[in-house]
Design a protein around this motif. Structure first.
Motif, PDB file in Angstrom:
ATOM      1  N   LEU A  59      55.376  43.147  29.879  1.00  0.00           N
ATOM      2  CA  LEU A  59      54.420  43.503  28.922  1.00  0.00           C
ATOM      3  C   LEU A  59      53.199  42.901  28.378  1.00  0.00           C
ATOM      4  O   LEU A  59      52.159  43.384  28.020  1.00  0.00           O
ATOM      5  N   MET A  60      53.362  41.506  28.220  1.00  0.00           N
ATOM      6  CA  MET A  60      52.329  40.716  27.893  1.00  0.00           C
ATOM      7  C   MET A  60      51.222  40.892  28.750  1.00  0.00           C
ATOM      8  O   MET A  60      50.060  40.833  28.617  1.00  0.00           O
ATOM      9  N   ASN A  61      51.709  40.922  30.268  1.00  0.00           N
ATOM     10  CA  ASN A  61      50.643  41.135  31.434  1.00  0.00           C
ATOM     11  C   ASN A  61      49.991  42.267  31.183  1.00  0.00           C
ATOM     12  O   ASN A  61      48.559  42.484  31.252  1.00  0.00           O
ATOM     13  N   ALA A  62      50.558  43.395  30.907  1.00  0.00           N
ATOM     14  CA  ALA A  62      49.888  44.839  30.916  1.00  0.00           C
ATOM     15  C   ALA A  62      48.978  44.869  29.591  1.00  0.00           C
ATOM     16  O   ALA A  62      47.917  45.642  29.434  1.00  0.00           O
ATOM     17  N   VAL A  63      49.298  44.180  28.515  1.00  0.00           N
ATOM     18  CA  VAL A  63      48.420  44.232  27.350  1.00  0.00           C
ATOM     19  C   VAL A  63      47.270  43.220  27.326  1.00  0.00           C
ATOM     20  O   VAL A  63      46.327  43.488  27.061  1.00  0.00           O
TER      21      VAL A  63
ATOM     22  N   ARG B 228      50.101  36.453  42.168  1.00  0.00           N
ATOM     23  CA  ARG B 228      50.205  37.517  42.946  1.00  0.00           C
ATOM     24  C   ARG B 228      50.959  38.645  42.452  1.00  0.00           C
ATOM     25  O   ARG B 228      50.605  39.671  43.204  1.00  0.00           O
ATOM     26  N   ILE B 229      51.786  38.554  41.556  1.00  0.00           N
ATOM     27  CA  ILE B 229      52.516  39.471  41.127  1.00  0.00           C
ATOM     28  C   ILE B 229      51.950  40.417  40.093  1.00  0.00           C
ATOM     29  O   ILE B 229      51.673  41.613  40.017  1.00  0.00           O
ATOM     30  N   GLN B 230      50.906  39.491  39.497  1.00  0.00           N
ATOM     31  CA  GLN B 230      50.191  40.271  38.148  1.00  0.00           C
ATOM     32  C   GLN B 230      49.241  41.287  38.773  1.00  0.00           C
ATOM     33  O   GLN B 230      49.291  42.184  37.952  1.00  0.00           O
ATOM     34  N   GLY B 231      48.900  41.215  39.878  1.00  0.00           N
ATOM     35  CA  GLY B 231      47.957  42.510  40.322  1.00  0.00           C
ATOM     36  C   GLY B 231      48.672  43.882  40.262  1.00  0.00           C
ATOM     37  O   GLY B 231      48.111  44.815  40.007  1.00  0.00           O
ATOM     38  N   SER B 232      50.021  43.750  40.480  1.00  0.00           N
ATOM     39  CA  SER B 232      50.773  45.288  40.408  1.00  0.00           C
ATOM     40  C   SER B 232      51.001  45.554  39.197  1.00  0.00           C
ATOM     41  O   SER B 232      51.426  46.698  38.480  1.00  0.00           O
ATOM     42  N   LEU B 233      50.798  44.631  38.167  1.00  0.00           N
ATOM     43  CA  LEU B 233      51.304  44.960  36.784  1.00  0.00           C
ATOM     44  C   LEU B 233      50.263  45.020  35.845  1.00  0.00           C
ATOM     45  O   LEU B 233      50.217  45.529  34.666  1.00  0.00           O
ATOM     46  N   THR B 234      48.726  44.908  36.277  1.00  0.00           N
ATOM     47  CA  THR B 234      47.834  44.993  35.418  1.00  0.00           C
ATOM     48  C   THR B 234      47.020  46.339  35.610  1.00  0.00           C
ATOM     49  O   THR B 234      47.165  46.781  37.024  1.00  0.00           O
ATOM     50  N   ASP B 235      46.247  46.787  34.883  1.00  0.00           N
ATOM     51  CA  ASP B 235      45.366  48.167  35.274  1.00  0.00           C
ATOM     52  C   ASP B 235      44.222  47.859  34.594  1.00  0.00           C
ATOM     53  O   ASP B 235      43.753  46.888  33.710  1.00  0.00           O
ATOM     54  N   GLU B 236      43.382  49.004  34.700  1.00  0.00           N
ATOM     55  CA  GLU B 236      41.874  48.839  34.145  1.00  0.00           C
ATOM     56  C   GLU B 236      41.718  48.790  32.653  1.00  0.00           C
ATOM     57  O   GLU B 236      40.711  48.359  32.068  1.00  0.00           O
ATOM     58  N   HIS B 237      42.983  48.915  31.758  1.00  0.00           N
ATOM     59  CA  HIS B 237      42.708  48.905  30.412  1.00  0.00           C
ATOM     60  C   HIS B 237      43.494  47.676  30.022  1.00  0.00           C
ATOM     61  O   HIS B 237      43.730  47.410  28.669  1.00  0.00           O
TER      62      HIS B 237
END
Length: 506
Positions: free
Chosen positions: A131-135, A256-265
């Motif tokens: 959740l922290m990574n997505a935000v 390397r994991i965070q790339g799959s957990l983040t997006d353009e927002h």
């Protein structure tokens, strides 16, 4: 803060035509500093250059200092907090007692049978991290990760002894002298003291802290305690003092994991190229603007690069090495303030907003979106489930083991006997007397070897085994396998526990 000089020379990616600061600087007559970086000839890997970050002041640096003080205070002081659990019980608030197989956290006591709570905590921690990574991207890495916290502490010691970035670079390049040896000896001695206390604080979570401190000082502690302290001292000293950004870049899997957990927002530390380009010096920017030509706010001072603990250039875009600590933001805002220009040239932003500004559209904030909502729901569900389980858990447990050989015995009077081993668990700090009953077999008779079913004493905070015999009377013909329910009850409180097994017959 004076404008920082260029960072250590690093192999640079060749700029694309018309898109790099070098091309724009040439166009407007600026000095192309990055063009002077030598190329790596024939080498697969470039030699590592030591990163010497510049000290900065600002909002993010203040937040990092506050979190450093809080997290280190918790780590070093929590083992000495006391909590009264009654006579015969440990009085340490947080304790992982390996000898007794217990984990104590204030009023909560977990047994090895409660491993599901440990699994739940790990799942909850992973979901919170997602959740922290997505935000806000790698906010954990930049502010709360132990590697970041201890590296900041070691850097603070280094600055206190050897000076800021300029002084440290000069000291690195200077020949060995009495002064240099003295400064380096003092620095490494303090580093080792911090690392030693870090390892010492860790072992205090596994035994009564004041007692263990006394035993360690008098060399009466178990050998494993000294081995653990030496191991953690060495790892802390190496990772926080010498490897630093290499741990985050090469050893940690999270980048390397965070790339799959983040997006353009997702919010990340980004450089506003639409406002900063083309990069020219402050003097040239004034001349270009007076002539009606475009000039960006970025003066190519490299303050952001000098302040970065990973030694990267945030203006090259989002990179795996970046831990999103925000120090480049403080460095850039300081320079912008001195030049009388608006702050925020580097700051938390989203890739979507960068595209919107390039297209002339207004920025959009989408913290609430399917990804973050799902993570939030999962965090809430797991957290509430664990709290409910803790609030309603039983302090009595029962397990039953049927005799394997023989499965049953036919007595001379025609009765059939089965033998069982019952293990009763009392998780309360007082001795309890429990009552045993068996359901599922009509007219069954229960005997407890060396005791009675109406009074099974179990010591405080302990387990107790009982040998139990169940008889099917003569004339009763049970099925070859009948389900039995063993139930123990505490008459005073009504608390009970039960377990299932089978009655075997011919």
């Amino acid at each position: 803060m004076p404008l920082a000089e260029p960072a250590e020379k690093r192999p640079a990616i060749k700029p694309q035509p018309g898109s790099s600061g070098t091309a724009r600087a040439k166009k407007f007559g600026a000095t192309a500093k990055r063009a002077a970086v030598p190329e790596v000839n024939g080498a697969l890997y470039a030699a590592r250059k030591k990163v010497q970050p510049q000290a900065v002041r600002g909002t993010f640096r203040t937040i990092k200092w506050a979190l450093l003080a809080v997290t280190l205070g918790i780590y070093y002081l929590v083992p000495f907090l006391r909590w009264n659990r009654g006579p015969g019980e440990p009085s340490q608030a947080v304790l992982l007692d390996l000898d007794r197989g217990r984990f104590y956290f204030i009023s909560i006591e977990l047994w090895p049978q409660d491993v599901t709570y440990v699994m739940g905590l790990l799942i909850l921690a992973a979901l919170v991290l997602f959740l922290m990574n997505a935000v806000a991207g790698r906010v954990w890495c930049g502010y709360l990760c132990p590697q970041t916290v201890w590296t900041d502490l070691f850097l603070a010691v280094e600055r206190l002894i050897e000076g800021d970035r300029r002084e440290r670079l000069k000291l690195d390049a200077a020949p060995w002298s009495v002064e240099k040896v003295a400064l380096r000896t003092m620095k490494h001695a303090i580093w080792l003291m911090i690392a030693w206390w870090t390892g010492g604080a860790w072992v205090l979570y596994f035994a009564d802290a004041p007692t263990l401190v006394g035993n360690l000082a008098t060399f009466q502690a178990p050998p494993v305690a000294y081995i653990a302290i030496l191991t953690l001292t060495a790892t802390t000293y190496l990772l926080a003092g010498h490897m630093r950004e290499q741990v985050c870049t090469y050893m940690c899997p999270w980048p390397r994991i965070q790339g799959s957990l983040t997006d353009e927002h997702s919010l990340n530390i980004l450089y506003r190229g639409d406002r900063g380009e083309p990069r020219v010096s402050a003097k040239q920017a004034a001349q270009l603007r007076a002539a009606g030509l475009p000039a960006g706010d970025c003066v190519d001072c490299y303050a952001c690069v000098a302040a970065c603990p990973a030694g990267i250039d945030i203006r090259d875009g989002l990179q795996m090495d970046c831990i999103q600590c925000g120090l480049c933001v403080d460095a850039c805002d300081t320079v912008m303030g001195k030049l009388g220009r608006p702050t925020g040239l580097i700051g938390y932003d989203t890739e979507a907003n960068c595209r919107n500004r390039a297209a002339g559209k207004p920025p959009v904030s989408r913290i609430l979106r399917p990804r973050t909502i799902l993570y939030g729901i999962l965090v809430g569900a797991v957290g509430c489930g664990m709290l409910y389980s803790l609030a309603t858990r039983s302090f009595t447990s029962l397990s039953v083991l049927h005799d394997r050989n023989p499965l049953f015995v036919t007595l001379s009077n025609g009765a059939i006997r089965n033998g069982y081993t019952l293990r009763l668990i009392n998780k309360r700090p007082i001795e309890r007397h429990l009552v045993l009953s068996v359901d599922g077999l009509p007219d069954a008779r229960v005997e407890v070897v060396g005791g009675t079913p109406d009074d099974l004493p179990v010591p405080s905070d302990a387990t107790q085994e009982f040998r139990v015999l169940v008889f099917a009377p003569a004339g009763v013909h049970p099925a070859s396998t009948s389900a039995l329910t063993f139930r123990i009850t505490e008459p005073a409180t009504g608390e009970s526990a039960q377990a299932q097994d089978h009655f075997k017959a011919p």
